[in-house]
Design an enzyme around this catalytic site. Sequence first.
Site, PDB file in Angstrom:
ATOM      1  N   MET A  94       0.367   5.411   7.157  1.00 47.10           N
ATOM      2  CA  MET A  94       1.070   5.810   8.300  1.00 47.10           C
ATOM      3  C   MET A  94       2.471   5.357   8.199  1.00 47.10           C
ATOM      4  SD  MET A  94      -0.580   5.293  12.330  1.00 47.10           S
ATOM      5  CE  MET A  94      -2.069   5.729  11.423  1.00 47.10           C
TER       6      MET A  94
ATOM      7  N   ASP B 292       7.225   3.105   5.899  1.00 50.00           N
ATOM      8  CA  ASP B 292       7.544   2.049   5.147  1.00 50.00           C
ATOM      9  C   ASP B 292       7.637   2.225   3.801  1.00 50.00           C
ATOM     10  OD1 ASP B 292       8.335  -0.662   4.733  1.00 50.00           O
ATOM     11  OD2 ASP B 292       6.334  -1.405   4.793  1.00 50.00           O
TER      12      ASP B 292
ATOM     13  N   SER C 147      -0.513   1.883   2.873  1.00 51.28           N
ATOM     14  CA  SER C 147      -1.111   1.474   3.835  1.00 51.28           C
ATOM     15  C   SER C 147      -2.605   1.674   4.302  1.00 51.28           C
ATOM     16  CB  SER C 147      -0.041   1.677   4.942  1.00 51.28           C
ATOM     17  OG  SER C 147      -0.446   1.131   6.447  1.00 51.28           O
ATOM     18  N   THR C 148      -2.580   2.597   5.205  1.00 57.38           N
ATOM     19  CA  THR C 148      -3.933   2.959   5.527  1.00 57.38           C
ATOM     20  C   THR C 148      -4.594   3.871   4.435  1.00 57.38           C
ATOM     21  OG1 THR C 148      -2.918   3.378   7.776  1.00 57.38           O
ATOM     22  CG2 THR C 148      -5.121   4.456   7.412  1.00 57.38           C
TER      23      THR C 148
ATOM     24  N   HIS D 275      -0.333  -2.946   3.498  1.00 57.33           N
ATOM     25  CA  HIS D 275      -0.324  -3.290   4.749  1.00 57.33           C
ATOM     26  C   HIS D 275      -1.616  -3.905   5.178  1.00 57.33           C
ATOM     27  CE1 HIS D 275       3.391  -0.451   5.688  1.00 57.33           C
ATOM     28  NE2 HIS D 275       3.494  -1.487   5.327  1.00 57.33           N
TER      29      HIS D 275
END
Length: 213
Positions: free
Chosen positions: A152, A155, A31-32, A58
Site C-alpha cells: 500500500m 514508499d 509491504s502488504t 514494512h
Amino acid sequence: MPIPKEDSVPMKPDRLRQAPPFQHLIAIGTSTGGPRALHAVLTAMPADLPAPVLIVQHMPPKFTKSLADRLDAGSAITVVEAEDGMKVEKGVAYLAPGGYHMVMIQDSSNVYRIKLSTDDPVSGHRPSVNVLFHSLVPFSGFKKYVVLMTGMGSDGAKGMQELALSGAAATIAESEETCVVYGMPRAAVQLECVTHVLPLHEIPGKLSVMIQG
C-alpha cells in the site's frame, strides 16, 4: 542494535568458503502481502546467487526476525534479520528489522556494511524502502537490480526513480495481477522509472537470467 561479534553472516554449509567481492546487488521493497511475495522470490534463488539481497518489508518490531527465519528455512541462500555493522556478502539476503531504517555504507576499509538507525520515519515508515534505495544511489562498483512488490502507498517509488536515473541495471515492478495491493509498484510505474513489469512468479527467473546470464 549492537554490532554482531562475527564480521559476517554464518554461511550455510555449502558456502563456507570466502566469497569474492560482488558485482551485482538486488534491492527489494514490499509491504502488504510482502511475506508471501518474498517467499516466492527468495526460495527460487540459487544457492550460488552472485549478489547480496537487501530487503525492506514494512513490519513492526519483533516480527521481522521470525520472518527472516522462515524465509531462511525455505531458501537455498542465507536469509537473516540485518544487524548493524554486518558485512554485505553475495548469497545472503538481509531483512531490515522492524523499527529501524537500513542503509548500505562503505567503511574506511572499503568493505560494504549494513547500517541501522532510528531516524524519523520516512514516507510514514521505519524501515522505509526509499531510505534503503536512496543509500544505494552513490555506489557504482556493481550492477543494481531494484524490485518493488505488493504494498500500500508509494514508499520506494521515488527511490527507484533515483536509482533508475543513476544507471540501475534493471527496475522491476510486480504487476497488478499478482499484487495483494497494487500501490507501491503502481507509484513506480506512474513515475515511468520501471524497466520490467512482471507477475510475481516471473520475477526470480528474470533476476537470475539478468545476473547470471
